[in-house]
Design an enzyme around this catalytic site. Sequence first.
Site, PDB file in Angstrom:
ATOM      1  N   CYS A 121       8.280  10.333   9.639  1.00  0.00           N
ATOM      2  CA  CYS A 121       8.074  10.677   8.219  1.00  0.00           C
ATOM      3  C   CYS A 121       7.787  12.158   8.000  1.00  0.00           C
ATOM      4  O   CYS A 121       7.844  12.635   6.866  1.00  0.00           O
ATOM      5  CB  CYS A 121       6.966   9.829   7.618  1.00  0.00           C
ATOM      6  SG  CYS A 121       7.350   8.080   7.624  1.00  0.00           S
ATOM      7  N   HIS A 260       4.464  13.543   1.339  1.00  0.00           N
ATOM      8  CA  HIS A 260       5.221  12.393   1.828  1.00  0.00           C
ATOM      9  C   HIS A 260       4.766  11.141   1.087  1.00  0.00           C
ATOM     10  O   HIS A 260       3.570  10.870   0.972  1.00  0.00           O
ATOM     11  CB  HIS A 260       5.017  12.230   3.340  1.00  0.00           C
ATOM     12  CG  HIS A 260       5.523  10.920   3.848  1.00  0.00           C
ATOM     13  ND1 HIS A 260       6.795  10.467   3.580  1.00  0.00           N
ATOM     14  CD2 HIS A 260       4.918   9.955   4.596  1.00  0.00           C
ATOM     15  CE1 HIS A 260       6.955   9.283   4.144  1.00  0.00           C
ATOM     16  NE2 HIS A 260       5.837   8.949   4.768  1.00  0.00           N
ATOM     17  N   ASN A 290       8.312   3.856   0.899  1.00  0.00           N
ATOM     18  CA  ASN A 290       8.265   4.939   1.885  1.00  0.00           C
ATOM     19  C   ASN A 290       9.645   5.048   2.548  1.00  0.00           C
ATOM     20  O   ASN A 290      10.038   4.167   3.316  1.00  0.00           O
ATOM     21  CB  ASN A 290       7.178   4.618   2.924  1.00  0.00           C
ATOM     22  CG  ASN A 290       7.092   5.649   4.043  1.00  0.00           C
ATOM     23  OD1 ASN A 290       7.964   6.498   4.195  1.00  0.00           O
ATOM     24  ND2 ASN A 290       6.046   5.562   4.841  1.00  0.00           N
TER      25      ASN A 290
HETATM   26  N1  ACO Z   1       0.046  -8.942   0.861  1.00  0.00           N
HETATM   27  C1  ACO Z   1      -1.154  -9.529   0.680  1.00  0.00           C
HETATM   28  N2  ACO Z   1      -2.203  -9.330   1.508  1.00  0.00           N
HETATM   29  C2  ACO Z   1      -2.017  -8.496   2.551  1.00  0.00           C
HETATM   30  C3  ACO Z   1      -0.781  -7.868   2.801  1.00  0.00           C
HETATM   31  C4  ACO Z   1       0.280  -8.110   1.907  1.00  0.00           C
HETATM   32  N3  ACO Z   1       1.500  -7.552   2.037  1.00  0.00           N
HETATM   33  N4  ACO Z   1      -0.901  -7.115   3.924  1.00  0.00           N
HETATM   34  C5  ACO Z   1      -2.156  -7.239   4.363  1.00  0.00           C
HETATM   35  N5  ACO Z   1      -2.834  -8.099   3.531  1.00  0.00           N
HETATM   36  C6  ACO Z   1      -4.223  -8.517   3.598  1.00  0.00           C
HETATM   37  C7  ACO Z   1      -4.844  -8.342   4.970  1.00  0.00           C
HETATM   38  O1  ACO Z   1      -4.594  -9.458   5.791  1.00  0.00           O
HETATM   39  C8  ACO Z   1      -6.315  -8.191   4.633  1.00  0.00           C
HETATM   40  O2  ACO Z   1      -6.834  -9.483   4.389  1.00  0.00           O
HETATM   41  P1  ACO Z   1      -8.369  -9.837   4.798  1.00  0.00           P
HETATM   42  O3  ACO Z   1      -9.224  -8.883   3.996  1.00  0.00           O
HETATM   43  O4  ACO Z   1      -8.486 -11.264   4.419  1.00  0.00           O
HETATM   44  O5  ACO Z   1      -8.444  -9.571   6.281  1.00  0.00           O
HETATM   45  C9  ACO Z   1      -6.296  -7.458   3.288  1.00  0.00           C
HETATM   46  O6  ACO Z   1      -4.986  -7.644   2.740  1.00  0.00           O
HETATM   47  C10 ACO Z   1      -6.564  -5.974   3.394  1.00  0.00           C
HETATM   48  O7  ACO Z   1      -5.749  -5.447   4.454  1.00  0.00           O
HETATM   49  P2  ACO Z   1      -5.818  -3.929   4.854  1.00  0.00           P
HETATM   50  O8  ACO Z   1      -4.897  -3.706   5.997  1.00  0.00           O
HETATM   51  O9  ACO Z   1      -7.256  -3.554   4.955  1.00  0.00           O
HETATM   52  O10 ACO Z   1      -5.219  -3.260   3.526  1.00  0.00           O
HETATM   53  P3  ACO Z   1      -5.184  -1.743   3.156  1.00  0.00           P
HETATM   54  O11 ACO Z   1      -5.892  -1.492   1.904  1.00  0.00           O
HETATM   55  O12 ACO Z   1      -5.512  -0.849   4.342  1.00  0.00           O
HETATM   56  O13 ACO Z   1      -3.623  -1.538   2.834  1.00  0.00           O
HETATM   57  C11 ACO Z   1      -1.700  -0.600   3.891  1.00  0.00           C
HETATM   58  C12 ACO Z   1      -2.660  -1.770   3.871  1.00  0.00           C
HETATM   59  C13 ACO Z   1      -0.961  -0.570   2.555  1.00  0.00           C
HETATM   60  C14 ACO Z   1      -0.690  -0.830   4.997  1.00  0.00           C
HETATM   61  C15 ACO Z   1      -2.482   0.721   4.080  1.00  0.00           C
HETATM   62  O14 ACO Z   1      -3.373   0.592   5.178  1.00  0.00           O
HETATM   63  C16 ACO Z   1      -1.578   1.883   4.321  1.00  0.00           C
HETATM   64  O15 ACO Z   1      -0.843   2.313   3.445  1.00  0.00           O
HETATM   65  N6  ACO Z   1      -1.623   2.471   5.531  1.00  0.00           N
HETATM   66  C17 ACO Z   1      -0.774   3.605   5.862  1.00  0.00           C
HETATM   67  C18 ACO Z   1       0.570   3.088   6.291  1.00  0.00           C
HETATM   68  C19 ACO Z   1       1.588   4.183   6.353  1.00  0.00           C
HETATM   69  O16 ACO Z   1       1.554   5.098   5.570  1.00  0.00           O
HETATM   70  N7  ACO Z   1       2.537   4.060   7.271  1.00  0.00           N
HETATM   71  C20 ACO Z   1       3.634   4.959   7.364  1.00  0.00           C
HETATM   72  C21 ACO Z   1       3.222   6.286   7.900  1.00  0.00           C
HETATM   73  S1  ACO Z   1       4.518   7.410   7.820  1.00  0.00           S
HETATM   74  C22 ACO Z   1       5.685   7.091   9.076  1.00  0.00           C
HETATM   75  O17 ACO Z   1       5.834   7.869   9.976  1.00  0.00           O
HETATM   76  C23 ACO Z   1       6.511   5.913   9.066  1.00  0.00           C
END
Ligand code: ACO
Length: 342
Positions: A121, A260, A290
């Site tokens: 990314c 990004h 993304n």
């Molecule tokens: N739908 C519903 N619930 C979900 C989903 C979903 N799609 N995914 C996870 N959950 C649940 C989890 O199981 C968890 O449940 P629990 O509380 O019962 O355990 C709850 O939602 C919260 O999960 P978290 O992982 O804590 O959610 P968070 O607020 O961190 O959001 C996310 C997750 C969107 C992935 C976030 O962490 C994020 O954006 N991280 C960065 C990812 C990123 O940018 N990646 C690309 C980098 S760039 C590259 O090089 C590709």
Amino acid sequence: MQVPTQQSRGGAVLAGLGGWLPPRVVDNDELSRRIDTSDEWIRTRTGIARRHVVDNGLSTVDMAVQAGRRALRSAGSYGEGIDAVVLATSTPDHLCPASAPQVAAELGLSGAAAFDVNAVCSGFVYALATAAGLIAAEIATRVLLVGADAFTTLLDPDDRTTVPIFGDGAGAVVLRQGSPDEPGAVGPFDLGSEGELTDLLYVPAGGARLKRSDDPSDHYLRMQGQAVFRHATARMASSSRAVLEKAGWHTSDVDRFVGHQANVRILTATAKNLGLPADSLVVNIGHTGNTSAASIPLAMLDGVVDGTLRAGDRVLVSAFGAGLTWGSTVLRWPGLECEPPA
Ligand code: ACO
């Protein structure tokens, strides 16, 4: 790594911009029927409402060619005499060779230097620094730089932790030799990496380390979302600060922040960390997801089309990606004629 500016060797100037998104659109409701998620969860946690995805055999090269053609048109006469094509991607059409030569050939640029840059990314910013370096070193005078990724091809279609956040697309710019003082001149740059954290975001199998795995999940993207989130906000902020200092800009000099597009909460947290007002953010993740290496040029294009990015704006650009990698640069926005992404 502090990359030398091209001040002493001439500038690399943004002369054209184009983008392309595949026609197939998947909204959150459609995803919710397939995997255990909801429109509300995805919107509040990521800011994403829908994304474009490749289907019907569309590939990274196909998208890159479409975006590249639009950038060449946008550049007008500067689109002629391209002597290098740089493709930022982590989803090339083949493991070997690079995809850039094929993109060049399909655009009628056979004979130009052509190679891929993979910083996931952060790829667009890394490739921008590379292209600016080619111009500064007088190896090239006009470079077509494309960021293109079919990132959804790396995802387990049943994985609710990755499927909602990614989309596919391509964005492209033309860089030309010019003066470092004119609008559109890019740089300085700040680039960095932290390979100790590779396994926060990676595809375990398919490469030279593990060609084939009996566990199918090893062939899909594995991501520790919360840890990636924390590193993304910290690194985009520290890299932005480093490049602003190098450019001699204060935070208050920044009119627009093109970050990004990984998660709207990452963008908001980074802006807050830097002390930038929320309305300085250029945000288009709602309709793209993304798109990895395509995200920054596609955000720039949407910013131009909707009028949030205007000639003369002082723009801070910052990216973060798997690797881990990060990179930032600054420029004064030039007047560009662009078509909306098709
Ligand atoms: N739908 C519903 N619930 C979900 C989903 C979903 N799609 N995914 C996870 N959950 C649940 C989890 O199981 C968890 O449940 P629990 O509380 O019962 O355990 C709850 O939602 C919260 O999960 P978290 O992982 O804590 O959610 P968070 O607020 O961190 O959001 C996310 C997750 C969107 C992935 C976030 O962490 C994020 O954006 N991280 C960065 C990812 C990123 O940018 N990646 C690309 C980098 S760039 C590259 O090089 C590709």
